[in-house]
Each structure stands twice: as C-alpha cells, then as structure tokens.
Design an enzyme around this catalytic site. Structure first.
Site, PDB file in Angstrom:
ATOM      1  N   THR A 121      19.982  61.268  40.452  1.00  0.00           N
ATOM      2  CA  THR A 121      20.113  62.593  41.070  1.00  0.00           C
ATOM      3  C   THR A 121      18.716  63.170  41.288  1.00  0.00           C
ATOM      4  OG1 THR A 121      22.201  62.908  39.963  1.00  0.00           O
ATOM      5  CG2 THR A 121      21.120  64.893  40.781  1.00  0.00           C
ATOM      6  N   LYS A 208      24.788  66.209  46.486  1.00  0.00           N
ATOM      7  CA  LYS A 208      24.982  65.862  45.076  1.00  0.00           C
ATOM      8  C   LYS A 208      24.669  67.063  44.175  1.00  0.00           C
ATOM      9  CE  LYS A 208      25.059  63.949  41.102  1.00  0.00           C
ATOM     10  NZ  LYS A 208      26.191  63.422  40.394  1.00  0.00           N
ATOM     11  N   CYS A 264      23.719  66.179  32.873  1.00  0.00           N
ATOM     12  CA  CYS A 264      23.737  66.442  34.321  1.00  0.00           C
ATOM     13  C   CYS A 264      23.693  67.929  34.661  1.00  0.00           C
ATOM     14  CB  CYS A 264      24.953  65.783  34.935  1.00  0.00           C
ATOM     15  SG  CYS A 264      24.959  64.008  34.641  1.00  0.00           S
ATOM     16  N   LYS A 267      20.523  70.217  33.570  1.00  0.00           N
ATOM     17  CA  LYS A 267      19.297  69.733  34.199  1.00  0.00           C
ATOM     18  C   LYS A 267      19.371  69.863  35.727  1.00  0.00           C
ATOM     19  CE  LYS A 267      19.201  65.142  34.443  1.00  0.00           C
ATOM     20  NZ  LYS A 267      19.050  64.644  35.795  1.00  0.00           N
ATOM     21  N   ARG A 331      23.559  65.006  24.416  1.00  0.00           N
ATOM     22  CA  ARG A 331      22.470  65.691  25.117  1.00  0.00           C
ATOM     23  C   ARG A 331      22.970  67.046  25.636  1.00  0.00           C
ATOM     24  NH1 ARG A 331      20.566  60.956  29.013  1.00  0.00           N
ATOM     25  NH2 ARG A 331      22.833  60.712  29.074  1.00  0.00           N
TER      26      ARG A 331
HETATM   27  C1  UGA Z   1      29.244  65.642  35.834  1.00  0.00           C
HETATM   28  C2  UGA Z   1      30.106  65.663  37.111  1.00  0.00           C
HETATM   29  O1  UGA Z   1      31.449  66.035  36.773  1.00  0.00           O
HETATM   30  C3  UGA Z   1      30.110  64.295  37.791  1.00  0.00           C
HETATM   31  O2  UGA Z   1      30.838  64.383  39.019  1.00  0.00           O
HETATM   32  C4  UGA Z   1      28.654  63.883  38.081  1.00  0.00           C
HETATM   33  O3  UGA Z   1      28.587  62.594  38.678  1.00  0.00           O
HETATM   34  C5  UGA Z   1      27.878  63.865  36.772  1.00  0.00           C
HETATM   35  O4  UGA Z   1      27.925  65.176  36.173  1.00  0.00           O
HETATM   36  C6  UGA Z   1      26.459  63.475  37.084  1.00  0.00           C
HETATM   37  O5  UGA Z   1      25.785  64.186  37.829  1.00  0.00           O
HETATM   38  O6  UGA Z   1      26.036  62.378  36.677  1.00  0.00           O
HETATM   39  P1  UGA Z   1      29.614  64.790  33.329  1.00  0.00           P
HETATM   40  O7  UGA Z   1      28.283  65.398  33.019  1.00  0.00           O
HETATM   41  O8  UGA Z   1      29.939  63.438  32.828  1.00  0.00           O
HETATM   42  O9  UGA Z   1      29.867  64.752  34.917  1.00  0.00           O
HETATM   43  O10 UGA Z   1      30.691  65.778  32.672  1.00  0.00           O
HETATM   44  P2  UGA Z   1      31.867  66.735  33.192  1.00  0.00           P
HETATM   45  O11 UGA Z   1      33.170  66.077  32.948  1.00  0.00           O
HETATM   46  O12 UGA Z   1      31.618  67.250  34.540  1.00  0.00           O
HETATM   47  O13 UGA Z   1      31.732  67.921  32.130  1.00  0.00           O
HETATM   48  C7  UGA Z   1      30.503  68.652  32.039  1.00  0.00           C
HETATM   49  C8  UGA Z   1      30.593  69.718  30.992  1.00  0.00           C
HETATM   50  O14 UGA Z   1      31.424  70.787  31.425  1.00  0.00           O
HETATM   51  C9  UGA Z   1      31.172  69.274  29.637  1.00  0.00           C
HETATM   52  O15 UGA Z   1      30.377  69.825  28.616  1.00  0.00           O
HETATM   53  C10 UGA Z   1      32.571  69.870  29.623  1.00  0.00           C
HETATM   54  O16 UGA Z   1      33.059  70.126  28.332  1.00  0.00           O
HETATM   55  C11 UGA Z   1      32.330  71.157  30.405  1.00  0.00           C
HETATM   56  N1  UGA Z   1      33.549  71.723  31.037  1.00  0.00           N
HETATM   57  C12 UGA Z   1      34.204  71.033  31.989  1.00  0.00           C
HETATM   58  C13 UGA Z   1      33.954  72.996  30.676  1.00  0.00           C
HETATM   59  O17 UGA Z   1      33.357  73.679  29.810  1.00  0.00           O
HETATM   60  N2  UGA Z   1      35.059  73.541  31.305  1.00  0.00           N
HETATM   61  C14 UGA Z   1      35.733  72.860  32.256  1.00  0.00           C
HETATM   62  O18 UGA Z   1      36.725  73.428  32.801  1.00  0.00           O
HETATM   63  C15 UGA Z   1      35.314  71.584  32.611  1.00  0.00           C
END
Ligand code: UGA
Length: 440
Positions: A121, A208, A264, A267, A331
């Site tokens: 990214t 992205k 992700c 950052k 992280r």
């Molecule tokens: C996120 C994106 O969802 C992916 O599409 C993207 O490819 C990725 O970043 C990246 O850029 O590599 P990820 O960091 O694995 O994926 O995690 P998410 O499932 O998106 O959750 C992120 C955070 O949001 C977690 O801490 C989760 O607990 C929190 N979250 C999620 C909430 O607090 N509330 C929600 O309703 C959903």
C-alpha cells in the site's frame, strides 16, 4: 507463469502461496534469513488460517519455494511483485525506503521482459518512482520493463479466502501488455467470475487508500455514535442495525467498540492524510477519524476506572489481545493500547488471547499472560472484553462470575448480551449501550 514475490510479510506470503495455488511457478524472496529459513523448514512465520496448508501444498508440488538472494530467483521472471513493508515515518508519511531498496536490488538481476507489480500500500505516484529507480539501474531494459499497480484488499485472518475469492481485482497500468499480463496471471479467478477492474496507475493507488480510510471512517462514525448513545440512553447496536438496513449505508464496519487497530488502518489513514497535505489539500476528516479511534480506548479506560475507583491494587483481566479475532497480530492493537493506559495508572493487567499471547508479551512486557480465559479472570476486579474471538462464546458465565473478585464486565466489543449479563448479576458496561445502572 514465472512469478517472484519480494517480501514475505502478510501480503507477500499470502500472494506467493495463493499464486502457486492458482498454478504459477512462484519464488518468495526476502532478505530476512531467519524468516526464509523458517519457510524452508516448512513453517509459516505467523498465524493465518489456511496459509500453512497452501504453503505445504505449493512446496510439495514444486510450485513454491523461498530464497534470500535475488540473482538466480529473478532470472527469467515474467511477473515480479513488490510486497515489502511501507511503515509510517514519525510524520505519518509512508516510508518507502524498503520499496526503493527492493527495486534497485532486484533490477541488477533482471534478464528480460518483466512486469513489476506494486502491491504494497503506497501513496499515489509511487509506481512512477519505482519505474524511475528501475530505469536508473537498468536503462537497457527501457522497452522491456513495465510497472503496474495491483493493490491488495485481503483481510488478516481471512487472507487466503480473500485472495482466492476476491470481491475485485484492481489493476492500474499504462499499456495493454500490462493488463493482459495480469489477466493471464489471474485467469483462474477471472474464469470463476471474479471481476478485474482496469484503471490508470494513480487511480489504483489512490483507490486502495480511499477504501481503507473509508472503512476506518465507518468504524469511527459508529464509535462517535456510541459516545452519543451512552449520553442519550440509546443503543448503538440497534442504531447500526437500522442504518445497515439501508443498502446505501450497509451494516458492515459499523460495530462500535475499542476501535480499529492492525498494521493497515492506522498507518494508511495517516499516510493518506499526509499525502493529501503534500498535494495542498487539507483533509481534516481523516484526522478526526483517528482522533475518535483513540477516544474509543480512553472511553473504555474511564469505564474501568469508574467501576473500580483507583487502579492501584486492582487486577484487570483483558480477554483478547490481537487487533482482531483470527490473527496473532498485535500491531496497533486497541487491546494493547488499553493495557498500556491501565498499566501506566498502576493496575495489574492480565490478558489472554488464543493466538497472540506471546506477541502481546513482547510488545507490553508488563502484561501478565494467562494460559486460558478463566485463569485470566481469576481474582480480577474487572474484566474487559477486547477482541471477540469465537472461542469466548463458549465461556461459562456462571464460572466467569464466580472467578471475578467483583462481577464487573466492560464490553469493548459489545460481545455479550446485556440482558443476559445483567440477569446473571454482572455489572455490565457495553459500548454505546445504556449504562449499567439503568433498567434495560
Ligand atoms: C484491512 C481491510 O479490511 C482490508 O480490505 C485491507 O486489504 C487491509 O486492511 C490492508 O490494507 O492490508 P485488516 O487490517 O486485516 O484489513 O482488518 P479489518 O478486518 O479491516 O479490521 C480492522 C480493524 O477494525 C480491527 O481492529 C477490527 O476489530 C476493527 N473493526 C472492524 C471495528 O472496530 N469495527 C468494525 O465494525 C469492523
């Protein structure tokens, strides 16, 4: 096709293993000898459901191998993915040193026509820089080398499934050849009906960041509503359900709680804001998203303090330490941010996580790690639900209550049913739900 993936972190390793699963001949390249050593011994360096299995399969059929040196690996490669880390500088801007280093390092070993794919990214414009660096190293390949952007949308904890069943494949390129190469690479997925969106490079790069920032914005919107619901005597979960029933809004990513973490969102949001700023566009909305996210952890700290009074001499149990369920990644985990706040105020903090205990201990050495949830709860004056792993659904509430010194639960993920918790005699504080003292 012959593929090299540079960088074997979360994105790189999943990319390498899934491309091998799609039938390509893939080499995962990383300067980190320890990591490659581990992979050569058949061990996945981090927990990601299903990843170990597809690595094993790829290695077994000879379609996947791992190397530290680019010389042999890169010779004759058709597609070269750059998946190295892009951490934040102290200013918030993305640090692209590893991207440049990887490009220059590899360029020397290229032998012929190659498509270089930027998957990390990065701020819009990075592919141009990448092209410039490659050309400086290898002016002789001017007609044979193309840089394209193919951002990744996989989620940790579901990375393999997301990669094999993507809701979209995004390719930014400048020539038909670039698009055709990527169409050939992803052909098995395209045949199954997965959509490949073709666009220019700057649009792909910016899209992205736009996606991640928007998802973070939805979470912060829900968390701001939670603060308001607590004051108004409303229920944020029900509000989110009402909002989510409008297809223009959608229910996903409206769960209020401790906020977002991981490598992700925090950052990328900062990097996107810095990028906008450098282009002369002030984007305070993004700063506000981050501010509300920090506030979510502080609100939980206040609930704990409000329930147990002074934190000195108090034992606080945290269930879940990973930044979300399904991963051992800590992280920017909100659970660890909470732990640090509580420890700073002299509480004894004990945590349990099904996968992330060891990583959490490395990050926050003062944190005690319990071998299971009940041990973590034993004698605690307050329990905070931080990361809603499925295994916590099987917890016996009666046993939980018996083990707690005071039956106080601060639910940082609205994981428990408030009515049931109160019936069982817990003093239950949800997030954005009516206060414990009020009849539910
Ligand atoms: C996120 C994106 O969802 C992916 O599409 C993207 O490819 C990725 O970043 C990246 O850029 O590599 P990820 O960091 O694995 O994926 O995690 P998410 O499932 O998106 O959750 C992120 C955070 O949001 C977690 O801490 C989760 O607990 C929190 N979250 C999620 C909430 O607090 N509330 C929600 O309703 C959903």
């Amino acid at each position: 096709m012959r593929v090299v993936v540079v960088g074997t972190g979360h994105v790189g390793l999943v990319t390498a293993a899934t491309l091998a699963a799609l039938g390509h001949d893939v080499i995962g390249l990383d300067r980190d000898e320890e990591k490659i050593g581990q992979l050569k011994r058949g061990m996945c360096p981090f927990f990601e459901p299903g990843l170990q299995e597809i690595i094993d399969d790829g290695v077994a059929v000879g379609r996947l191998r791992f190397e530290t040196e680019p010389d042999e690996a890169v010779a004759g490669v058709e597609v070269l993915f750059v998946c190295v880390g892009t951490p934040a500088r102290s200013s918030g801007e993305a640090n692209l040193v590893a991207v440049e280093r990887a490009a220059r390092d590899i360029a020397r070993h290229l032998t012929g026509p190659v498509v270089v794919v930027e998957k990390s990214t990065v701020p819009a414009g990075t592919s141009n820089r990448l092209h410039q660096a490659l050309m400086q190293e290898r002016p002789d390949l001017a007609n044979d080398l193309e840089v394209i952007s193919n951002p990744e949308f996989l989620r940790e904890g579901r990375a393999v499934d997301d990669s094999l069943h993507p809701d979209r494949l995004l390719v930014g390129a400048t020539s038909r050849r670039g698009f055709e190469t990527m169409r050939r690479l992803y052909d098995p997925l395209i045949r199954k009906g997965h959509r490949l969106i073709e666009t220019d490079i700057a649009t792909a790069e910016l899209a992205k960041h736009a996606c991640n920032a928007f998802l973070a914005l939805k979470i912060s919107y829900a968390n701001a509503l939670a603060r308001l619901c607590e004051r108004a005597g409303a229920d944020v979960t029900a509000v989110a359900d009402v909002m989510g029933s409008d297809p223009r809004i959608g229910r996903a990513f409206l769960d209020a709680g401790l906020g977002y973490g991981g490598y992700c969102f925090p950052k990328d949001l900062q990097a996107f804001e810095r990028f906008a700023n450098q282009l002369g566009y002030d984007f305070p909305l993004l700063r506000e998203v981050a501010r509300i996210n920090d506030e979510a952890v502080r609100a939980a700290v206040e609930k704990v303090k409000d329930s147990v009074w002074n934190l000195e001499d108090k034992r606080i149990a945290l269930l879940g330490l990973a930044f979300k369920p399904g991963t051992d990644d800590v992280r920017f985990s909100p659970a660890l941010a909470l732990a640090r706040h509580l420890i700073d105020e002299h509480a004894t903090v004990v945590g349990y996580d099904p996968q992330a205990g060891a990583n959490a201990k490395t990050e926050v050495p003062e944190l005690e790690i319990a071998p299971d949830a009940y041990e973590a709860i034993q004698g605690a004056h307050c329990l905070v639900m931080c990361t809603g792993w499925d295994e916590f659904r099987a917890l016996d509430l009666r046993q939980m209550k018996d083990r707690l010194a005071y039956p106080i639960v601060v639910d940082g993920r609205n994981f428990f049913d408030p009515i049931e918790m109160r019936k069982m005699g817990f003093v239950y504080h949800g997030t954005g739900r009516r206060l414990a003292s009020e009849a539910y």
